[in-house]
Scaffold this motif. Structure first.
Motif, PDB file in Angstrom:
ATOM      1  N   ASP A 129       0.808  -1.223   0.000  1.00 38.63           N
ATOM      2  CA  ASP A 129       0.000   0.000   0.000  1.00 38.63           C
ATOM      3  C   ASP A 129       0.842   1.275   0.000  1.00 38.63           C
ATOM      4  O   ASP A 129       0.420   2.303  -0.532  1.00 38.63           O
ATOM      5  N   ASP A 130       2.032   1.213   0.573  1.00 42.49           N
ATOM      6  CA  ASP A 130       2.872   2.415   0.615  1.00 42.49           C
ATOM      7  C   ASP A 130       3.768   2.552  -0.621  1.00 42.49           C
ATOM      8  O   ASP A 130       4.614   3.443  -0.687  1.00 42.49           O
ATOM      9  N   SER A 131       3.575   1.700  -1.608  1.00 35.33           N
ATOM     10  CA  SER A 131       4.383   1.755  -2.829  1.00 35.33           C
ATOM     11  C   SER A 131       4.036   2.998  -3.645  1.00 35.33           C
ATOM     12  O   SER A 131       2.863   3.399  -3.723  1.00 35.33           O
ATOM     13  N   ARG A 134       1.458   3.375  -8.983  1.00 38.88           N
ATOM     14  CA  ARG A 134       0.025   3.623  -9.049  1.00 38.88           C
ATOM     15  C   ARG A 134      -0.604   3.078 -10.324  1.00 38.88           C
ATOM     16  O   ARG A 134      -1.785   2.743 -10.344  1.00 38.88           O
ATOM     17  N   GLU A 216      -3.159  -3.237   3.400  1.00 42.56           N
ATOM     18  CA  GLU A 216      -1.738  -3.564   3.269  1.00 42.56           C
ATOM     19  C   GLU A 216      -1.290  -3.610   1.814  1.00 42.56           C
ATOM     20  O   GLU A 216      -0.095  -3.635   1.535  1.00 42.56           O
ATOM     21  N   ARG A 218      -2.418  -2.920  -2.677  1.00 40.98           N
ATOM     22  CA  ARG A 218      -3.252  -2.332  -3.718  1.00 40.98           C
ATOM     23  C   ARG A 218      -3.078  -3.119  -5.005  1.00 40.98           C
ATOM     24  O   ARG A 218      -2.022  -3.713  -5.247  1.00 40.98           O
TER      25      ARG A 218
END
Length: 300
Positions: A129-131, A134, A216, A218
């Motif tokens: 999720d923090d990557s 997109r 956690e 996407r």
């Protein structure tokens, strides 16, 4: 139900299948034995010790539907399933779309039943999720984990999705093969890769098939749908009676009321079935297979 384990039957790359494609030694189908067990080669499906194993559920339901004993032989990968069928070690195997297409195009195994695909995307690429990733295009210059080179949802379809976004394997991103979907997820969780490409279905199933909690991870991108989601493949030496018994049993087993118990096989339970599909029905995989570096015509 009885279960066996068969070690790898050789290093079966696509080239190996191509070389054996014209070397069939099978004779005329033997006479039917109504008491003979139905033998199945399967790869591991489902690792949760607290849940019913989808393979065992399938075998149990097939025994009930056919009135015959079922023997399961565990093999390590899709290509070993193909070889076990081709060499008459087992009667049938269940495979996803691309391995089925590759197998049918050897000319040495038959598709007994095809499970038709729907319009839903097959694959996606998962990131933490923090990557900063997109969009699919953001995977340029990144390391991407795939399941294995025989996996429809874990290789063929996501590779095609990246291709459609203008990204080519080894030129625009680094690809690693994790040996299965679980390996891809582990590599992502451990920070060894930037993304793990997998089946949309697995992300929907959740634990234990998909290890990440909501928040956690996407999903990045969606692949096209597949015209055939999977198939039951059979040895060409099957007698007519056993072939029909298996086909009728498959129709009964893969029905909506069994979808939940079948777990990872559950998507097939809701799919329309085609009995004795023609080889031409698998031809739609040719373009996608070529993008992944495999030509179906080379396997004839």
């Amino acid at each position: 139900m009885r279960r066996f384990t068969l070690p790898a039957v050789g290093v079966l790359g696509v080239a190996a299948l191509a070389l054996t494609g014209c070397q069939s030694t099978a004779g005329e189908p033997a006479a039917a034995d109504p008491n003979a067990p139905i033998t199945i080669a399967t790869i591991p499906v489902g690792e949760d010790p607290t849940a019913e194993n989808p393979v065992d559920v399938f075998a149990e339901l097939l025994e009930e539907a056919t009135g015959r004993d079922v023997e399961i032989t565990d093999v390590p990968d899709y290509l070993s399933v193909v070889e076990a069928i081709r060499a008459d070690h087992v009667d049938i195997g269940i495979m996803s779309g691309f391995p089925s297409a590759l197998a049918v195009n050897t000319g040495e195994v038959d598709a007994l039943v095809a499970f038709q695909g729907d319009d839903a995307p097959v694959s996606t690429c998962v990131v933490l999720d923090d990557s900063p990733i997109r969009e699919v295009e953001d995977l340029a210059g990144k390391t991407v984990a795939f399941a294995d080179q025989a996996s429809s949802s874990g290789y063929f379809m996501p590779v095609y999705m990246l291709h459609e976004a203008g990204l080519e394997r080894d030129a625009d991103y680094e690809a690693i093969f994790a040996g299965g979907h679980e390996g891809s997820f582990a590599a992502l969780a451990q920070g060894q890769v930037d993304a793990a490409c997998t089946a949309v279905m697995l992300t929907q199933l959740g634990k234990p098939m998909f290890p990440f909690e909501d928040g956690e991870w996407r999903a990045v991108g969606e692949s096209p749908a597949m015209p055939i989601a999977g198939a039951v493949l059979g040895r060409q030496s099957l007698d007519a009676e056993t072939r029909t018994v298996i086909q009728d049993g498959i129709a009964e087993v893969f029905s909506p009321e069994n979808a939940e118990r079948l777990g990872a096989y559950g998507s097939f339970a809701a799919a329309p079935q085609t009995v004795d599909p023609k080889a031409e029905e698998f031809a739609g995989f040719a373009e996608i297979a070529a993008v992944a570096g495999v030509e179906l015509k080379d396997l004839k």
